[in-house]
Design a protein around this motif. Structure first.
Motif, PDB file in Angstrom:
ATOM      1  N   THR A  86       0.896  -1.021  -0.044  1.00 34.47           N
ATOM      2  CA  THR A  86      -0.111  -0.131   0.197  1.00 34.47           C
ATOM      3  C   THR A  86       0.992   1.311   0.105  1.00 34.47           C
ATOM      4  O   THR A  86       2.204   1.006   0.158  1.00 34.47           O
ATOM      5  CB  THR A  86      -0.928  -0.144   1.286  1.00 34.47           C
ATOM      6  OG1 THR A  86      -0.081   0.197   2.367  1.00 34.47           O
ATOM      7  CG2 THR A  86      -1.679  -1.323   1.343  1.00 34.47           C
TER       8      THR A  86
ATOM      9  N   ASP B 278      -7.932   3.801  -8.376  1.00 37.69           N
ATOM     10  CA  ASP B 278      -6.757   2.851  -7.992  1.00 37.69           C
ATOM     11  C   ASP B 278      -6.831   3.046  -6.106  1.00 37.69           C
ATOM     12  O   ASP B 278      -6.499   1.770  -5.805  1.00 37.69           O
ATOM     13  CB  ASP B 278      -5.355   3.759  -8.451  1.00 37.69           C
ATOM     14  CG  ASP B 278      -5.203   3.402 -10.011  1.00 37.69           C
ATOM     15  OD1 ASP B 278      -5.867   2.490 -10.278  1.00 37.69           O
ATOM     16  OD2 ASP B 278      -4.417   4.075 -10.403  1.00 37.69           O
TER      17      ASP B 278
ATOM     18  N   GLU C  63      -7.486  -0.256  -3.933  1.00 41.87           N
ATOM     19  CA  GLU C  63      -6.451  -0.687  -3.122  1.00 41.87           C
ATOM     20  C   GLU C  63      -7.092  -0.630  -1.452  1.00 41.87           C
ATOM     21  O   GLU C  63      -6.607  -1.864  -0.746  1.00 41.87           O
ATOM     22  CB  GLU C  63      -5.302   0.456  -2.898  1.00 41.87           C
ATOM     23  CG  GLU C  63      -4.100   0.160  -1.845  1.00 41.87           C
ATOM     24  CD  GLU C  63      -2.913   1.162  -2.239  1.00 41.87           C
ATOM     25  OE1 GLU C  63      -2.338   1.750  -1.202  1.00 41.87           O
ATOM     26  OE2 GLU C  63      -2.487   1.385  -3.267  1.00 41.87           O
TER      27      GLU C  63
ATOM     28  N   GLU D 276      -8.451  -4.375  -1.660  1.00 44.42           N
ATOM     29  CA  GLU D 276      -7.674  -5.270  -1.639  1.00 44.42           C
ATOM     30  C   GLU D 276      -7.008  -5.455  -0.136  1.00 44.42           C
ATOM     31  O   GLU D 276      -6.774  -6.725   0.378  1.00 44.42           O
ATOM     32  CB  GLU D 276      -6.433  -5.100  -2.677  1.00 44.42           C
ATOM     33  CG  GLU D 276      -7.196  -5.041  -3.942  1.00 44.42           C
ATOM     34  CD  GLU D 276      -6.008  -4.929  -5.181  1.00 44.42           C
ATOM     35  OE1 GLU D 276      -5.118  -4.228  -4.840  1.00 44.42           O
ATOM     36  OE2 GLU D 276      -6.184  -5.056  -6.401  1.00 44.42           O
ATOM     37  N   ASP D 277      -6.801  -4.410   0.449  1.00 46.80           N
ATOM     38  CA  ASP D 277      -6.126  -4.327   1.685  1.00 46.80           C
ATOM     39  C   ASP D 277      -7.058  -5.103   2.972  1.00 46.80           C
ATOM     40  O   ASP D 277      -6.660  -5.736   3.513  1.00 46.80           O
ATOM     41  CB  ASP D 277      -5.754  -2.829   2.481  1.00 46.80           C
ATOM     42  CG  ASP D 277      -4.648  -2.267   1.529  1.00 46.80           C
ATOM     43  OD1 ASP D 277      -3.938  -3.191   1.010  1.00 46.80           O
ATOM     44  OD2 ASP D 277      -4.371  -1.048   1.722  1.00 46.80           O
TER      45      ASP D 277
END
Length: 448
Positions: free
Chosen positions: A2, A103, A107, A110-111
């Motif tokens: 990240t 984006d 992120e 996804e985190d």
């Protein structure tokens, strides 16, 4: 990695957040949840986030009908807020216009674990290999039915056209009991919403990737015939949400289609809309007798579909990105209970849980009190299977035009009420099925 981990590899979370606060003292958050009680809960969340991170969140209420205009003006002025709570309709258009940092949203997802989010909520905001905004909450339209009557008659739950029609055949006995209360008032958005659900259930959409897509005649005739059957099992007249709720609450309807905002009323928690099935307007008896279906199928689409409405957190291209990302992570993780508590009956969790605790937030949501004049947790009013069905609808939630990138066109088609009007003409015998499909296609083709 990240953005934070690139800057602070190996640093503990508390130190990371502290360092972040040095560069970002305040972020601005636009919210359409502007009712005083809901605003107060969001401000309390902002205070908790400030205490945890040192980052202040300026909670700014924005009227939902003004959101599009304000965002466009702020984008032109280079003065967008950091985070916007917005409806599905803005996710893809704002991503394409450059308003959203897709984006950063991807992120965040996804985190937290993309697998922890409802697939339908992710799919509806899919953009350029990622996700335009972070799903926050949602709800799915429901078929409510008298489970006690279904069980007594040996009927299957109304999960398909066939099951609904079988139940009507067995239970319809007016005026004591109508088999259904269908939406037939052409100029009500309620009819548009119900019809979209019924079309989706049979795998039909009037839009494709390139715009208007003619309705398949055979599949659409199946929809027409089904809808006419449920309309004929309804009382006469122009019917919308009011009559369907009233007749179900009085015990005179076996099935209706409604939003989850009925769940607290159904349990006798709102004096302005009490169940009248017995002499006690505060009774939860009707809730205990009710079953719910969210995913519903037609003969040409055995997998079925749920009609869903999802809300998102958008990170803007003017944002202090790292601070915005951390605020959203907090709001759908540590602070997710507070986020959902703003209005639990209309905010189903789009994250059922975490990777380590897959049902954490679904279970928490079931404990949140709902109601107006009285309060009770949904988990006390509805059993675990019902809670699973309510939340599970978001896994397969759909809307016309979303997957095709044509939500704006689909919305214009819905708002034109063409489908409502032609459906009513068919129900009333002014046009036959083939003519109704032709009329829908001819008029829908003119919308741009």
């Amino acid at each position: 990695m990240t953005r934070l981990s690139k800057l602070m590899t190996g640093t503990a979370l508390a130190l990371s957040l502290s360092a972040l606060a040095v560069s970002a003292d305040t972020i601005r958050f636009w919210t359409t949840e502007e009712q005083p009680e809901r605003l107060a809960k969001q401000e309390a969340m902002a205070a908790q986030f400030l205490e945890m991170t040192g980052i202040e969140v300026d909670v700014i209420p924005v009227t939902e009908s003004d959101l599009g205009t304000r965002a466009t003006a702020a984008f032109a002025a280079g003065d967008l807020p950091d985070v916007i709570y917005h409806t599905l309709q803005y996710a893809l258009p704002w991503a394409e216009a450059g308003i959203l940092d897709t984006d950063a949203a991807t992120e965040v997802i996804e985190d937290l674990g993309v697998e922890t989010f409802a697939p339908g909520a992710i799919a509806m905001a899919a953009y350029d290999g990622g996700t335009a905004s972070v799903p926050v909450d949602g709800w799915t339209q429901m078929i409510l039915y008298r489970n006690d009557l279904f069980e007594a008659a040996g009927l299957e739950a109304p999960t398909s056209y066939a099951n609904v029609l079988a139940a009507i055949e067995a239970l319809h006995n007016p005026p004591e009991l109508y088999g259904f209360v269908a939406a037939t008032k052409v100029d009500e958005n309620f009819m548009s919403q119900v019809l979209e659900h019924v079309f989706l259930a049979n795998g039909i959409s009037p839009v494709g990737p390139d715009g208007f897509q003619p309705l398949d005649e055979a599949k659409t005739i199946e929809v027409l015939e089904f809808y006419k059957a449920i309309a004929e099992a309804s009382p006469p007249g122009d019917l919308y949400w009011d009559q369907s709720r009233t007749l179900y609450f009085s015990g005179n309807a076996a099935m209706i289609i409604w939003s989850p905002f009925i769940l607290d009323e159904l349990a006798g928690l709102r004096d302005s809309a009490p169940p009248t099935i017995n002499d006690d307007p505060t009774s939860s008896e009707l809730a205990s007798l009710t079953g719910i279906v969210t995913n519903f199928s037609g003969p040409s689409n055995p997998d079925g579909a749920a009609w869903g409405d999802v809300r998102y957190f958008g990170i803007t291209t003017d944002a202090d990105t790292d601070a915005a990302m951390e605020f959203i992570k907090f709001s759908v993780d540590e602070g997710y209970g507070q986020t959902l508590s703003i209005a639990p009956e209309g905010k189903f969790p789009v994250r059922a849980g975490t990777p380590d605790e897959p049902n954490k937030f679904k279970d928490l949501w079931a404990t949140l009190p709902v109601g107006v004049d009285r309060k009770a947790p949904l988990g006390d009013l509805y059993d675990a299977a019902m809670i699973d069905e309510i939340v599970g609808g978001l896994d397969v939630a759909q809307r016309w035009g979303v997957a095709e990138g044509q939500l704006a066109l689909a919305s214009k088609m819905i708002n034109s009420q063409i489908i409502n009007r032609v459906m009513r003409d068919y129900i009333d015998g002014r046009v036959d099925a083939t003519g109704a499909v032709a009329a829908m296609n001819a008029e829908l083709a003119t919308i741009e």
